[in-house]
Scaffold this active site. Structure first.
Site, mmCIF file in Angstrom:
data_model
loop_
_atom_site.group_PDB
_atom_site.id
_atom_site.type_symbol
_atom_site.label_atom_id
_atom_site.label_comp_id
_atom_site.label_asym_id
_atom_site.label_seq_id
_atom_site.Cartn_x
_atom_site.Cartn_y
_atom_site.Cartn_z
ATOM 1 C CB CYS A 1 -0.938 -0.007 1.202
ATOM 2 S SG CYS A 1 -2.050 -1.402 1.152
ATOM 3 C CG ASP A 2 5.312 3.041 0.714
ATOM 4 O OD1 ASP A 2 5.018 4.141 0.197
ATOM 5 O OD2 ASP A 2 6.305 2.870 1.418
#
Ligand SMILES: *Cc1c(COP(=O)(O)O)cnc(C)c1O
Length: 385
Positions: free
Chosen positions: A326-327
């Site tokens: 999710c980065d």
């Protein structure tokens, strides 16, 4: 047999078969390429004993394959010592080259039977007073290489001018100095700094004799370059001036090297699958099950840019390859032209053996790639991530 022995394990057909059986992401190691890299470097540096540095890809398949070719090994940590011990590697074929060691690092290596270590400062030298009867040392000299992809002489190594004091202190402490080592940086653009380092060390070795030592080893380190997206100098051309410089050394000096990347990098590919896609601002974004926190960690830590391709054909569109986490920094490549991909389509990263899987994490709980090692069609080892 996992594959036809004649089949290249890096071919599209082989990759599809392996993913169908073992899932993705994968890191596929080809033992045949490990041998090829080893022998090509050995031919470019005749008479130099090649110690594979485990750090870029500490995998049993490389170690056993290289051991069968007569290679030596360069260890730096307790974990690396335990790995070669488990694989039955002879300790007298190994050196320990971490310039800064805990007492347990020295004791673990000695108890395995490794007796040659590297130091670069007086405090580290003094650690060997109590082991003087069982250990001998190389002094690591620093030669800065601004042209290398990774400068390994900033954090380690003593200035050439400081070596004489270490020779003197070692003589006082009755600790044996066997020679010198250096590492001019990883993925060197050319060998000019290595040549200069050999020339400086030739003079320093004479000073060691004057200080009462019997030096007989010069360790020229690693740093031999490979082709990534940017091609590198061919290894024969890279090594020719080094050979000329080595020819000026006294014949009794044994020359060793510590190649890591050159052997590991071209010997593995990374295979990832498309998990999802989205059209954003006219670009197709493909989300893969491997990324910057996984095998592509080398793009962060090692500053490598890996050649990537899709196992698909057809009209191409501007595309982005992103990792699974999710980065938002987890993006492998932008502005690529790729065919339109579907869920499960495969992306292959080439030249991905060195500083990739070894530095991968499990951030966001995405597992590291499963490692498959193949040798002429035979599966040597399947290591789940
Ligand atoms: C990392 C390392 C190597 C291997 O370097 P490459 O550039 O991968 O060849 C060799 N020796 C030491 C001491 C290292 O730290």
């Amino acid at each position: 047999m996992e594959l036809d022995p004649q089949q290249d394990p890096f071919s599209g057909e082989a990759v599809r078969h392996l993913v169908a059986r073992y899932g993705s992401p994968l890191l596929v190691i080809d033992a045949e390429r490990v041998r090829r890299q080893y022998h090509r470097l050995a031919a470019a540096l005749p008479g130099v004993d090649l110690h594979y540095a485990l750090k870029p890809l500490p995998h049993p398949a490389l170690i056993t394959t290289l051991d069968a070719q007569g290679a030596f090994f360069d260890l730096a940590t307790n974990g690396e010592v335990e790995l070669v011990r488990r694989l039955g590697i002879a300790p007298d074929r190994c050196i320990h080259t971490h310039p800064i060691k805990r007492d347990s690092d020295i004791r673990t290596a000695l108890s395995f039977g490794v007796t040659r270590f590297v130091i670069d400062n007086p405090d580290e030298l003094r650690k060997f007073s109590k082991f003087r009867s069982r250990a001998s040392l190389l002094i690591r000299v620093s030669f800065r290489s601004p042209g290398a992809q990774v400068d390994l002489s900033r954090k380690f190594g003593c200035d050439p001018e400081a070596v004489a004091d270490l020779f003197r202190l070692a003589a006082e402490l009755r600790i044996k100095i066997d020679g010198l080592s250096f590492h001019t940086g990883s993925q060197n653009a050319d060998s000019a700094m290595m040549v200069k380092a050999v020339e400086v060390c030739r003079v320093l070795l004479q000073e060691a004799v004057a200080a009462g030592h019997a030096p007989h080893i010069l360790d020229i380190g690693g740093g031999f370059p490979v082709d990534y997206l940017q091609p590198a100098m061919p290894i024969e051309e890279f090594c020719a001036p080094i050979r000329a410089a080595l020819a000026q050394l006294p014949p009794a000096v044994r020359v060793i090297a510590e190649p890591g990347r050159y052997i590991a990098a071209p010997s593995a590919i990374a295979v990832a699958s498309v998990m999802g896609r989205a059209l954003r601002d006219g670009h197709w974004w493909y989300y893969l099950d491997d990324g910057l926190y996984g095998s592509y960690s080398g793009q962060m830590y090692d500053h490598s840019v890996f050649p990537v391709e899709a196992l698909a054909s057809g009209e191409t569109f501007p595309s982005v390859l992103a990792g699974p986490t999710c980065d938002s920094i987890d993006v492998i490549r932008e502005k690529l032209q790729l065919p339109k991909l579907d869920m499960g389509d495969l992306i292959v990263g080439r030249v991905m053996g060195a500083y990739t899987w070894a530095s991968a994490s499990e951030f966001n709980f995405f597992p590291r790639a499963t490692v498959l090692a193949l040798d002429r069609g035979r599966l040597l080892e399947a290591t789940p991530g």
